[in-house]
Enzyme design. Sequence first.
Site, PDB file in Angstrom:
ATOM      1  N   CYS A  10      44.183  13.629   7.503  1.00  0.00           N
ATOM      2  CA  CYS A  10      43.900  14.908   7.500  1.00  0.00           C
ATOM      3  C   CYS A  10      44.023  15.272   9.097  1.00  0.00           C
ATOM      4  O   CYS A  10      45.224  15.351   9.450  1.00  0.00           O
ATOM      5  CB  CYS A  10      42.543  15.192   6.942  1.00  0.00           C
ATOM      6  SG  CYS A  10      42.588  16.793   6.412  1.00  0.00           S
ATOM      7  N   HIS A  44      42.682  13.155   1.830  1.00  0.00           N
ATOM      8  CA  HIS A  44      41.954  12.044   2.397  1.00  0.00           C
ATOM      9  C   HIS A  44      41.972  10.890   1.234  1.00  0.00           C
ATOM     10  O   HIS A  44      41.311  11.085   0.251  1.00  0.00           O
ATOM     11  CB  HIS A  44      40.567  12.601   2.319  1.00  0.00           C
ATOM     12  CG  HIS A  44      40.183  13.386   3.393  1.00  0.00           C
ATOM     13  ND1 HIS A  44      39.836  13.021   4.463  1.00  0.00           N
ATOM     14  CD2 HIS A  44      40.451  14.855   3.503  1.00  0.00           C
ATOM     15  CE1 HIS A  44      39.639  14.354   5.412  1.00  0.00           C
ATOM     16  NE2 HIS A  44      39.911  15.285   4.643  1.00  0.00           N
ATOM     17  N   GLU A  84      41.042   8.266   1.218  1.00  0.00           N
ATOM     18  CA  GLU A  84      39.613   7.115   1.424  1.00  0.00           C
ATOM     19  C   GLU A  84      38.665   7.629   0.182  1.00  0.00           C
ATOM     20  O   GLU A  84      38.122   6.863  -0.488  1.00  0.00           O
ATOM     21  CB  GLU A  84      38.855   7.317   2.694  1.00  0.00           C
ATOM     22  CG  GLU A  84      38.034   8.610   3.016  1.00  0.00           C
ATOM     23  CD  GLU A  84      38.803   9.806   3.602  1.00  0.00           C
ATOM     24  OE1 GLU A  84      40.264   9.419   3.584  1.00  0.00           O
ATOM     25  OE2 GLU A  84      38.617  10.713   4.323  1.00  0.00           O
ATOM     26  N   LYS A 118       0.677  -1.235  -0.090  1.00  0.00           N
ATOM     27  CA  LYS A 118       0.120   0.091  -0.068  1.00  0.00           C
ATOM     28  C   LYS A 118       0.866   1.332   0.182  1.00  0.00           C
ATOM     29  O   LYS A 118       0.557   2.157  -0.888  1.00  0.00           O
ATOM     30  CB  LYS A 118      -1.021  -0.195   1.224  1.00  0.00           C
ATOM     31  CG  LYS A 118      -1.974   1.049   1.044  1.00  0.00           C
ATOM     32  CD  LYS A 118      -3.165   0.695  -0.024  1.00  0.00           C
ATOM     33  CE  LYS A 118      -4.247  -0.122   0.664  1.00  0.00           C
ATOM     34  NZ  LYS A 118      -4.931  -0.675  -0.422  1.00  0.00           N
ATOM     35  N   GLY A 153      38.467  15.703  10.683  1.00  0.00           N
ATOM     36  CA  GLY A 153      37.301  16.346  11.387  1.00  0.00           C
ATOM     37  C   GLY A 153      37.543  17.759  11.869  1.00  0.00           C
ATOM     38  O   GLY A 153      38.563  18.282  11.343  1.00  0.00           O
TER      39      GLY A 153
HETATM   40  N1  GLN Z   1      40.431  20.784  10.830  1.00  0.00           N
HETATM   41  C1  GLN Z   1      41.337  20.378  10.111  1.00  0.00           C
HETATM   42  C2  GLN Z   1      41.824  21.507   9.049  1.00  0.00           C
HETATM   43  O1  GLN Z   1      41.092  22.482   8.580  1.00  0.00           O
HETATM   44  C3  GLN Z   1      41.370  19.000   9.558  1.00  0.00           C
HETATM   45  C4  GLN Z   1      40.367  18.990   8.407  1.00  0.00           C
HETATM   46  C5  GLN Z   1      40.184  17.547   8.013  1.00  0.00           C
HETATM   47  O2  GLN Z   1      40.271  16.694   8.683  1.00  0.00           O
HETATM   48  N2  GLN Z   1      39.195  17.370   6.890  1.00  0.00           N
HETATM   49  O3  GLN Z   1      43.019  21.612   8.451  1.00  0.00           O
END
Ligand code: GLN
Length: 535
Positions: free
Chosen positions: A382, A508, A510, A190, A355
């Site tokens: 990073c 990065h 990944e 449904k 991060g």
């Molecule tokens: N905060 C950190 C910077 O701006 C790392 C950035 C991240 O891990 N993508 O350089």
Amino acid sequence: MTKYLIFTGGVVSSVGKGVTAAATGLLLKERGLRVTAQKLDPYINVDPGTMSPYQHGEVFVLDDGAETDLDLGHYERFIDIRLTRLSNFTSGQVYAEIIQKERRGDFLGGTIQVIPHITNEIKRRIRLLARESGAEVVIVEVGGTVGDIESQPFLEALRQFRNEVGRENIFFVHVTWLPYIGATGELKTKPTQHSVTALRSIGISPNMIIARSDYPIEDRIREKIALFCDVEKQAVIPMVTTDVLYEVPLLLETHGVGDYLVKRLGLNAPQKPDWGAWRELVRRVRQPKPILPIALVGKYVELHDAYMSVREALKHAALANDVEIKILWVHSAELEKGKGWDQIEQAHGILVPGGFGSRGIEGKIMAARYAREHRVPYLGLCLGMQLMCIEFARHVLGWEEAHSTEFERSTPYPIIDLMLEQRSITDLGGTMRLGLYPCVIQPGTKAAACYQASQVEERHRHRFEFNNTYRTAFEQAGMVFSGLSPDGKLVEIAEIVDHPFMLGSQFHPEFLSRPMHPHPLFMGFVGAAKEHAGI
Ligand code: GLN
């Protein structure tokens, strides 16, 4: 003539529309067709770059530096293509463009409306990708669920588009969810019927329905959907949840999706698909393998989508190493409170991903220290690379107050500092060092052993970088900067010489890992973790 394959979602979100669209792209690529993909995101943000990973999951970065929806990661990994910023746009981008034109006076005093101004801009962007990519088939995924207010202009634009490109050149796939009623043990159609009705009220009739479910879908259910939703029975595709993501293309193929699309879109497919490698991949995923626990020390660990590409890259490397990775999700802020250390102790590898923001930073530094002192393999991505350097400064060089100016502006040892070109920027959106940059690998290092190449290109997303003032001191104390920008000015990879594997990259990796081509740094890390575990 370009053909368009449109994916919409029905009933609920998170039914795997992105994966289904990506896997369908592979079905066509396997038939020798040139395929590209595009995601239309209904939200008002200009891009997901400034959005919290809690709300949006990971931000996927492309070669050209576009910060995009994580579905672009699925497209790139499944179809094994490299996309550009033309492959993702949001309502925010569309409105920003139209409003800018209005301010310039381009519309000569006309009233600006959703139809035709916004819908025209949407169509223009779809056509632009078709033209620039030279693809024979453009896959367009509409974000959100049919019935949402936000996605209406996109659907209206696609309705118009159908008449412009001709019905024979466009095909609508609706991905829905069949709820299961435990008491009676049945799957219900449904909500799918209602969702198709909602789609029809906008003027779009789906040509195919992919019905997702956690339970087997009987033929009877397919027939019912076909009847009520006015779709051929062979175009009702049962898609039962699989434990192996990369099995989705094989399942779609089994149900005849590839051939059906070729026929219905009148495509000229130059080759027959060869699923040998994919079958082998899935077989190997299913084969029992020794378990390798890896700690992922992050901030958004409750939401695994926030680390989608990291998780996939780990899986790719694990498969090539004949192990199964068990990710131990460790909240870095918990480590600061003395919790979660049992997970760290169990792990044969520690990964600190990217991060922003200061929460949990000390916990990640503690995890890096543990990895260095206990000689546990470590991969820093990073932010994870930056913190590995800060940890080294604090506990090897003895500079206890070492920090990144992102977190402690007045630190006497700004090991990680703003890049010069970043200092005058005040806007947050799209202003980082973004996208593909070359990196020269220093011979004789672990990075060189992983890459087996003297120069590579990797995707970046950061504002801060290693402060060159401290390079010599670090090198004398046992760190090697094994990857540098071609002019030698930017540290791209750092590693600890006297350690089984402690390496961090400013980029990065990944984002470039593929199921069939695991990333060299992830390969190195998983290989070292395997050795640590004695496997
Ligand atoms: N905060 C950190 C910077 O701006 C790392 C950035 C991240 O891990 N993508 O350089």
